[in-house]
Enzyme design. Structure first.
Site, PDB file in Angstrom:
ATOM      1  N   CYS A 240       0.851  -1.192   0.000  1.00 59.40           N
ATOM      2  CA  CYS A 240       0.000   0.000   0.000  1.00 59.40           C
ATOM      3  C   CYS A 240       0.885   1.240   0.000  1.00 59.40           C
ATOM      4  O   CYS A 240       1.791   1.368   0.830  1.00 59.40           O
ATOM      5  CB  CYS A 240      -0.927  -0.014   1.223  1.00 59.40           C
ATOM      6  N   CYS A 243       0.269   3.333   3.700  1.00 55.35           N
ATOM      7  CA  CYS A 243       0.827   2.830   4.961  1.00 55.35           C
ATOM      8  C   CYS A 243       2.111   2.033   4.756  1.00 55.35           C
ATOM      9  O   CYS A 243       2.758   1.636   5.740  1.00 55.35           O
ATOM     10  CB  CYS A 243      -0.204   1.969   5.696  1.00 55.35           C
ATOM     11  N   CYS A 258      -6.506   4.567 -12.680  1.00 56.78           N
ATOM     12  CA  CYS A 258      -5.087   4.940 -12.628  1.00 56.78           C
ATOM     13  C   CYS A 258      -4.177   3.745 -12.417  1.00 56.78           C
ATOM     14  O   CYS A 258      -2.950   3.856 -12.589  1.00 56.78           O
ATOM     15  CB  CYS A 258      -4.853   5.956 -11.511  1.00 56.78           C
ATOM     16  N   CYS A 285      -7.995   9.139  -5.633  1.00 62.22           N
ATOM     17  CA  CYS A 285      -6.846   8.317  -5.246  1.00 62.22           C
ATOM     18  C   CYS A 285      -5.925   9.142  -4.344  1.00 62.22           C
ATOM     19  O   CYS A 285      -5.592  10.291  -4.676  1.00 62.22           O
ATOM     20  CB  CYS A 285      -6.099   7.854  -6.501  1.00 62.22           C
ATOM     21  N   CYS A 290      -2.636  12.503  -8.250  1.00 67.11           N
ATOM     22  CA  CYS A 290      -3.506  11.564  -8.964  1.00 67.11           C
ATOM     23  C   CYS A 290      -4.957  11.996  -8.760  1.00 67.11           C
ATOM     24  O   CYS A 290      -5.404  12.168  -7.621  1.00 67.11           O
ATOM     25  CB  CYS A 290      -3.300  10.129  -8.474  1.00 67.11           C
ATOM     26  N   CYS A 370     -32.250  43.141 -13.112  1.00 64.58           N
ATOM     27  CA  CYS A 370     -31.839  42.949 -11.721  1.00 64.58           C
ATOM     28  C   CYS A 370     -30.509  42.234 -11.741  1.00 64.58           C
ATOM     29  O   CYS A 370     -30.298  41.298 -12.518  1.00 64.58           O
ATOM     30  CB  CYS A 370     -32.869  42.136 -10.927  1.00 64.58           C
ATOM     31  N   CYS A 459     -46.899  37.165  16.602  1.00 70.03           N
ATOM     32  CA  CYS A 459     -47.867  36.928  15.540  1.00 70.03           C
ATOM     33  C   CYS A 459     -47.279  37.295  14.191  1.00 70.03           C
ATOM     34  O   CYS A 459     -46.125  37.721  14.088  1.00 70.03           O
ATOM     35  CB  CYS A 459     -49.130  37.745  15.798  1.00 70.03           C
ATOM     36  N   CYS A 467     -38.065  51.095   9.468  1.00 67.91           N
ATOM     37  CA  CYS A 467     -38.971  52.119   8.948  1.00 67.91           C
ATOM     38  C   CYS A 467     -40.276  52.195   9.737  1.00 67.91           C
ATOM     39  O   CYS A 467     -41.129  53.047   9.459  1.00 67.91           O
ATOM     40  CB  CYS A 467     -39.271  51.884   7.474  1.00 67.91           C
TER      41      CYS A 467
END
Length: 500
Positions: A240, A243, A258, A285, A290, A370, A459, A467
């Site tokens: 691997c 690791c 790949c 990967c 990669c 807009c 409410c 304003c």
């Protein structure tokens, strides 16, 4: 005679010690058995099938085995060869006949000695060269094949009628070759007087489409090759690259895009972190530089159903986000993807039928211009991403998960995230963007002064703190200074229901 029986027993014991249970099966009752032999293929060997002007050619590493079923006569090996049946799905009757004759010639050359191991060596190492097959096995087309009218497996039987009382053998009798082509369209098995069949011919009927015999044979060869490749991979040790530990292929994942091979533990942890962060585009990967990605089936096998569901959902969202002709319905209760028309700024959600402006995401207002400006934090993220400064998740959900991970993590976890994304991204850009995003979702504009208003109780009759004008929170209708309650008495809006 007793010497022959001892040599037969010794040969069977030797075969049992050399070959595994898939290659050699012994019939204890009558000194018989079967040997499954896989021909060794040269590098870049391929199988091809010509159909009219179309040539289908595939590189393979394994061909279906040749099946050698044998029975020892009483005077083998001193005077008689084994009686045998040679079966193979990818050879013609002529080729099988030539092989059978050569096997008997090998016995004649070493008369008096055991011969099965020599036969196996020949079938494994020299059968292709003997048949003048070098780099390509050309399957007969249905137009020119002797198998065109039926699915068949090919079988060659060499019979030995037995020795005379003096122990001599009628060479002419066992040298004669009888080629049998046994139909197997219904059961997929050979009619070989008790001999085991070669790889069963698969009847492939999909949506009313039936494969021709040659197509079925090609399919059978390709399936067998894939199975044997996977078996060989499972029992090979790979290092691997994450690791640096050697693992059997059964504990590894091969990324076909790949070609890199990583152990399941490392790749699974890498995928879990990226999916949890919401960075599904980063599920690639782990090798440096990669960009290849595992297949969805590989991701599901690595992270489980729950995380894969999140991965699948975020990947779809990310894909849609990258499509210039797709937007989302601005209705908070909907949010469905909507396909845009290039010639119009109007769009309609096919789920809730809400018509809106694709620029400002409000109810469609006609041709009035807009052009809402992007928020400061959003512009900063886009600018920094273009400059390659940060690699933040693309979706709001992913950003929120990342922020929660940072604020609730340990000191070590925070340090790792700061190193990964940078202090500016984690402590300035991301909080600002999420704050602005929260305001957009949880606030509304006052219909009088367009100030952002958050409703935290009470409410639905609202008074703008800026304003001091009244309006309805539900429908944003401007209310008069006197008699504002009439809107809730005569209209569809309720004065006291909901805090949305």
């Amino acid at each position: 005679m007793s010497s022959d029986l001892e040599e037969q027993e010794d040969e069977l014991l030797a075969l049992h010690s050399i070959f595994d249970s898939e290659e050699f099966i012994r019939n204890e009752s009558n000194n018989a058995g079967e040997l499954r032999v896989s021909a060794e293929l040269p590098p870049h060997f391929s199988v091809s099938l010509t159909e009219g002007e179309t040539v289908r050619q595939y590189e393979i590493s394994f061909l279906p085995h040749l099946l050698l079923t044998f029975t020892f006569p009483a005077d083998y090996p001193s005077s008689s060869p084994p009686s045998f049946t040679l079966t193979c799905s990818w050879l013609t009757p002529t080729q099988l006949s030539a092989l059978g004759s050569h096997l008997t010639d090998l016995y004649q050359a070493t008369r008096g000695a055991v011969v099965l191991f020599s036969w196996v060596q020949f079938l494994r190492e020299d059968v292709l060269r003997f048949l003048d097959i070098h780099t390509t096995l050309e399957l007969p087309s249905d137009d020119h094949s002797s198998q065109a009218s039926q699915n068949t497996a090919l079988s060659l039987t060499k019979n030995n009628p037995g020795a005379s009382e003096s122990g001599s053998t009628d060479e002419q009798s066992w040298n004669s070759t009888d080629v049998e082509v046994s139909a197997s369209a219904s059961s997929g098995k050979l009619d070989t007087q008790g001999a085991a069949a070669s790889m069963p011919v698969q009847e492939t009927l999909t949506a009313g489409l039936s494969l021709t015999p040659s197509q079925t044979l090609l399919s059978q060869i390709l399936i067998h090759d894939a199975e044997q490749r996977q078996k060989a991979f499972a029992f090979t040790v790979f290092d691997c690259s994450v690791c640096c530990v050697g693992w059997l292929g059964s504990d590894c994942v091969h990324l076909s895009e790949c070609g890199h091979i990583l152990c399941k533990g490392c790749l699974a942890e890498f995928c879990r972190i990226r999916i949890t962060e919401g960075n599904v585009r980063g599920v690639t990967c782990p090798q440096a530089n990669c960009t290849a990605s595992p297949t969805p089936a590989q991701v599901k096998d690595l992270v489980g159903d729950e995380l894969f569901s999140r991965y699948d959902r975020l990947l779809l969202m990310s894909t849609l986000d990258r499509m210039s002709d797709v937007t989302y319905c601005p209705q908070r209760a909907c949010g469905s993807p909507v396909i845009l028309e290039k010639s119009s700024t109007a769009a309609m959600c096919s789920v809730c039928n809400f018509a809106f402006c694709v620029i400002c995401k409000k109810t469609y207002h006609g041709t009035n211009n807009c052009a809402p400006k992007a928020s400061v934090a959003k512009r900063r993220i886009l600018t920094d991403e273009q400059q390659g400064v940060v690699d933040l998740p693309q979706s709001r959900e992913g950003m929120k998960v990342l922020m929660d991970d940072y604020t609730g993590g340990s000191k070590e976890r925070k340090r790792l995230l700061l190193n990964r994304y940078g202090r500016k991204a984690m402590q300035v850009i991301l909080p600002e963007y999420l704050s602005e995003d929260w305001v957009v979702i949880h606030s509304k504009n006052c219909p009088h002064c367009f100030c952002k208003i958050q409703k935290d109780g009470g409410c639905n009759m609202m008074t703008c703190t800026r304003c001091r004008r009244r309006f309805c929170w539900r429908c944003l209708t401007r209310l008069p200074e006197f008699g504002a309650g009439g809107h809730f008495e005569d209209g569809t809006c309720s004065l006291h229901t909901g805090y949305n």
